[in-house]
Design an enzyme around this catalytic site. Structure first.
Site, PDB file in Angstrom:
ATOM      1  N   VAL A   1     -31.467  33.854  55.532  1.00  0.00           N
ATOM      2  CA  VAL A   1     -32.605  34.772  55.602  1.00  0.00           C
ATOM      3  C   VAL A   1     -33.623  34.462  54.506  1.00  0.00           C
ATOM      4  O   VAL A   1     -34.818  34.305  54.765  1.00  0.00           O
ATOM      5  CB  VAL A   1     -32.104  36.232  55.518  1.00  0.00           C
ATOM      6  CG1 VAL A   1     -33.264  37.201  55.360  1.00  0.00           C
ATOM      7  CG2 VAL A   1     -31.289  36.574  56.762  1.00  0.00           C
TER       8      VAL A   1
ATOM      9  N   ASN B   1     -27.797  44.781  66.493  1.00  0.00           N
ATOM     10  CA  ASN B   1     -26.663  43.850  66.588  1.00  0.00           C
ATOM     11  C   ASN B   1     -25.508  44.453  67.395  1.00  0.00           C
ATOM     12  O   ASN B   1     -24.860  43.760  68.174  1.00  0.00           O
ATOM     13  CB  ASN B   1     -26.194  43.425  65.190  1.00  0.00           C
ATOM     14  CG  ASN B   1     -27.064  42.295  64.637  1.00  0.00           C
ATOM     15  OD1 ASN B   1     -27.946  41.797  65.333  1.00  0.00           O
ATOM     16  ND2 ASN B   1     -26.823  41.897  63.405  1.00  0.00           N
TER      17      ASN B   1
ATOM     18  N   ALA C   1     -21.283  35.237  79.738  1.00  0.00           N
ATOM     19  CA  ALA C   1     -19.865  35.342  79.403  1.00  0.00           C
ATOM     20  C   ALA C   1     -19.437  34.093  78.644  1.00  0.00           C
ATOM     21  O   ALA C   1     -20.002  33.023  78.813  1.00  0.00           O
ATOM     22  CB  ALA C   1     -19.054  35.485  80.688  1.00  0.00           C
TER      23      ALA C   1
ATOM     24  N   CYS D   1     -22.962  37.656  61.469  1.00  0.00           N
ATOM     25  CA  CYS D   1     -23.673  38.933  61.607  1.00  0.00           C
ATOM     26  C   CYS D   1     -22.998  39.929  62.541  1.00  0.00           C
ATOM     27  O   CYS D   1     -22.620  41.019  62.116  1.00  0.00           O
ATOM     28  CB  CYS D   1     -25.091  38.660  62.071  1.00  0.00           C
ATOM     29  SG  CYS D   1     -25.928  37.506  60.988  1.00  0.00           S
TER      30      CYS D   1
HETATM   31  C1  UGA Z   1     -27.740  37.643  65.370  1.00  0.00           C
HETATM   32  C2  UGA Z   1     -28.919  38.399  66.033  1.00  0.00           C
HETATM   33  O1  UGA Z   1     -29.185  37.836  67.316  1.00  0.00           O
HETATM   34  C3  UGA Z   1     -30.188  38.307  65.179  1.00  0.00           C
HETATM   35  O2  UGA Z   1     -31.230  39.069  65.762  1.00  0.00           O
HETATM   36  C4  UGA Z   1     -29.880  38.838  63.787  1.00  0.00           C
HETATM   37  O3  UGA Z   1     -30.996  38.677  62.912  1.00  0.00           O
HETATM   38  C5  UGA Z   1     -28.701  38.085  63.193  1.00  0.00           C
HETATM   39  O4  UGA Z   1     -27.552  38.198  64.069  1.00  0.00           O
HETATM   40  C6  UGA Z   1     -28.395  38.724  61.859  1.00  0.00           C
HETATM   41  O5  UGA Z   1     -27.989  39.889  61.834  1.00  0.00           O
HETATM   42  O6  UGA Z   1     -28.696  38.109  60.812  1.00  0.00           O
HETATM   43  P1  UGA Z   1     -27.011  35.068  65.173  1.00  0.00           P
HETATM   44  O7  UGA Z   1     -25.719  35.612  64.653  1.00  0.00           O
HETATM   45  O8  UGA Z   1     -27.698  33.988  64.408  1.00  0.00           O
HETATM   46  O9  UGA Z   1     -28.104  36.260  65.295  1.00  0.00           O
HETATM   47  O10 UGA Z   1     -26.744  34.476  66.626  1.00  0.00           O
HETATM   48  P2  UGA Z   1     -26.957  34.899  68.160  1.00  0.00           P
HETATM   49  O11 UGA Z   1     -27.800  33.874  68.797  1.00  0.00           O
HETATM   50  O12 UGA Z   1     -27.372  36.297  68.319  1.00  0.00           O
HETATM   51  O13 UGA Z   1     -25.470  34.707  68.742  1.00  0.00           O
HETATM   52  C7  UGA Z   1     -24.371  35.449  68.245  1.00  0.00           C
HETATM   53  C8  UGA Z   1     -23.121  35.122  69.022  1.00  0.00           C
HETATM   54  O14 UGA Z   1     -23.180  35.657  70.348  1.00  0.00           O
HETATM   55  C9  UGA Z   1     -22.846  33.623  69.216  1.00  0.00           C
HETATM   56  O15 UGA Z   1     -21.486  33.363  68.988  1.00  0.00           O
HETATM   57  C10 UGA Z   1     -23.231  33.354  70.657  1.00  0.00           C
HETATM   58  O16 UGA Z   1     -22.531  32.270  71.222  1.00  0.00           O
HETATM   59  C11 UGA Z   1     -22.807  34.666  71.297  1.00  0.00           C
HETATM   60  N1  UGA Z   1     -23.490  34.956  72.586  1.00  0.00           N
HETATM   61  C12 UGA Z   1     -24.831  35.166  72.613  1.00  0.00           C
HETATM   62  C13 UGA Z   1     -22.736  35.061  73.758  1.00  0.00           C
HETATM   63  O17 UGA Z   1     -21.490  34.899  73.746  1.00  0.00           O
HETATM   64  N2  UGA Z   1     -23.371  35.362  74.939  1.00  0.00           N
HETATM   65  C14 UGA Z   1     -24.711  35.559  74.990  1.00  0.00           C
HETATM   66  O18 UGA Z   1     -25.224  35.837  76.099  1.00  0.00           O
HETATM   67  C15 UGA Z   1     -25.466  35.461  73.809  1.00  0.00           C
END
Ligand code: UGA
Length: 439
Positions: A14, A214, A258, A266
């Site tokens: 960040v 989140n 899925a 996060c």
């Molecule tokens: C997440 C939030 O999306 C951000 O908005 C936030 O700023 C951040 O946390 C934080 O709190 O700092 P991030 O953890 O970087 O961001 O990643 P994401 O892209 O949101 O993915 C999180 C997890 O969900 C990953 O393991 C991804 O593979 C999984 N995911 C995501 C799924 O399994 N299915 C989906 O449809 C989308």
């Protein structure tokens, strides 16, 4: 004091992204990092983690004289004389699920010691428990007699797309006293083109809003994974079901894929923090608790099947393609790959692993898993394995066609933890293909 100067405390995802992007928007930025080794590479423009386009932007900022790195707040403040101090230090999870505020409190203490005749803004970017902004504002009020203002400015960037998320945010949220919020809002004017919303609110709502975002996204992922389990059991196709959900405008299309569950630094931490806060305030939290435990189970979705299909672990090599918690990052925190590697290792299987960017971080974590095979590419990882699990949907794995598998993989079972491979073609080529929520 000059309002185009600011400092950022903490060069994690960040802090470093915020500092670099503010510098690229023309602000003069000082980023404070107290880890001496990390500081050395930052000064060279080397990003300590993998994040697309961040290093290039850092170098541009350094060369333009807009971005500089410091070992402590004091020297950054002496040189830059800023009005704004962005606090982006870590808030690690304590054993009881609460967030540890030690580093935030240290950063505030240093800011409180600044002698200034003008207003100073302490902008909380770190994800903090609800009530933190208010508490810090009370301390600041008492110690500086209204000279230092605390403003909550939760961050919504995602790893892997952090720079574009920061430069073109969907919205900016600011919480605190209205005058202080207005002062910080000016910094974001050039980022909020095309009427993107700036949400001004109180500090508690800003803090809770971040946790809620989140929790909401994680709950969508868990719900679709719940449906996927029933789809697997009943012979449905989750890809079609996802489309049915995504084309309903009330539901929306994002965060409905899925897979092997969510990871990262996060979602899992914020959900635990949310549950902890509910406990503190006597609020029932069974929904958040279910998401937490359900997600841990989801990471092991294929394990029962693997044990059934390969009952002699000592004679079975399983390869894992992908170790990062998602593509375009080298971050392995809470990645499903960790749970899977540990599970297979403890069950006695031989495990081979490969990831395009996260091998170093994984190796450092996996010291307790002796004799894992670390491979330098996907071909090497697939060689001699009886089954392969695709854990992270890196582009290079998505491009693996049935022909490519035929030439590289002599095993029988392909477990697609992200539903990104051409399942039907792989089946036609003679493989046993299993996805998440697909019959
Ligand atoms: C997440 C939030 O999306 C951000 O908005 C936030 O700023 C951040 O946390 C934080 O709190 O700092 P991030 O953890 O970087 O961001 O990643 P994401 O892209 O949101 O993915 C999180 C997890 O969900 C990953 O393991 C991804 O593979 C999984 N995911 C995501 C799924 O399994 N299915 C989906 O449809 C989308």
């Amino acid at each position: 004091m000059d309002s185009d100067r600011l400092i950022v405390v903490g060069a994690g995802y960040v802090g470093l992204v915020a500092g670099t992007c503010f510098a690229s928007a023309g602000y003069k930025v000082g980023v404070v990092e107290n880890n001496a080794q990390k500081l050395l590479s930052l000064k060279e423009g080397i990003c300590p983690f993998y994040e697309p386009s961040l290093s290039e932007l850092m170098k541009e900022g350094i060369n333009a004289g807009k971005l500089k790195f410091y070992a402590d707040q004091k020297s950054a403040i002496q040189e830059l004389n800023p009005n704004f101090i962005f606090c982006a230090v870590g808030t690690p999870e304590s054993p009881d699920g609460s967030a540890n505020l030690k580093y935030v409190e240290e950063a505030l203490k240093e800011s409180l010691s600044i002698e200034t005749k003008e207003d100073l803004y302490f902008v909380l970017k770190s994800t903090v428990p609800v009530g933190t902004g208010k508490k810090l504002q009370e301390i600041a009020q008492e110690k500086t007699n209204g000279k230092l203002w605390v403003v909550n400015n939760p961050e919504f960037l995602r790893e892997g797309t952090a720079v574009s998320d920061f430069i073109r945010p969907e919205r900016v949220v600011l919480g605190g006293a209205p005058e202080a919020v207005n002062a910080v809002a000016k910094l974001y004017e050039s980022f909020l083109l095309n009427n993107r919303p700036l949400i001004k609110t109180d500090s508690t709502s800003a803090e809770l809003g971040k946790l809620a975002a989140n929790l909401m996204l994680a709950s969508r992922i868990s719900l679709v994974n719940q449906v996927a389990r029933l789809s697997s059991a009943t012979g449905g196709n989750i890809r079609a079901i996802e489309r049915i959900l995504q084309t309903d405008s009330r539901i929306g299309s994002k965060y409905l894929y899925a897979g092997l569950g969510f990871g990262g630094s996060c979602f899992p931490k914020d959900i635990k923090n949310f549950i902890h806060l509910c406990g503190v305030h006597g609020v029932e939290s069974s929904i958040a608790q279910s998401i937490d435990t359900f997600n841990d189970e989801q990471k092991l979705f294929f394990m029962k099947d693997i044990q059934k299909e390969f009952p002699n672990p000592k004679e079975t090599t399983i390869s894992l393609l992908g170790l990062a918690f998602k593509p375009d990052t080298d971050d392995i925190r809470e990645s499903p790959a960790l749970s899977i590697a540990e599970y297979l290792y403890n069950a006695g299987y031989k495990v081979k692993v490969y990831d395009p960017k996260a091998m170093g971080n994984f190796k450092a974590w996996a010291k307790h898993l002796k004799d894992l095979s670390y491979c330098s590419n996907a071909s090497d990882c697939l060689k001699d394995a009886k089954a392969v699990i695709l854990v992270t949907e890196w582009q290079e794995f998505q491009r693996l066609s049935a022909d490519k598998f035929k030439s590289l993989f002599k095993g029988s079972h392909i477990y697609d933890g992200k539903n990104v491979l051409a399942g039907e073609e792989l089946k036609k080529a003679g493989f046993t293909y299993k996805g998440i929520g697909q019959s």
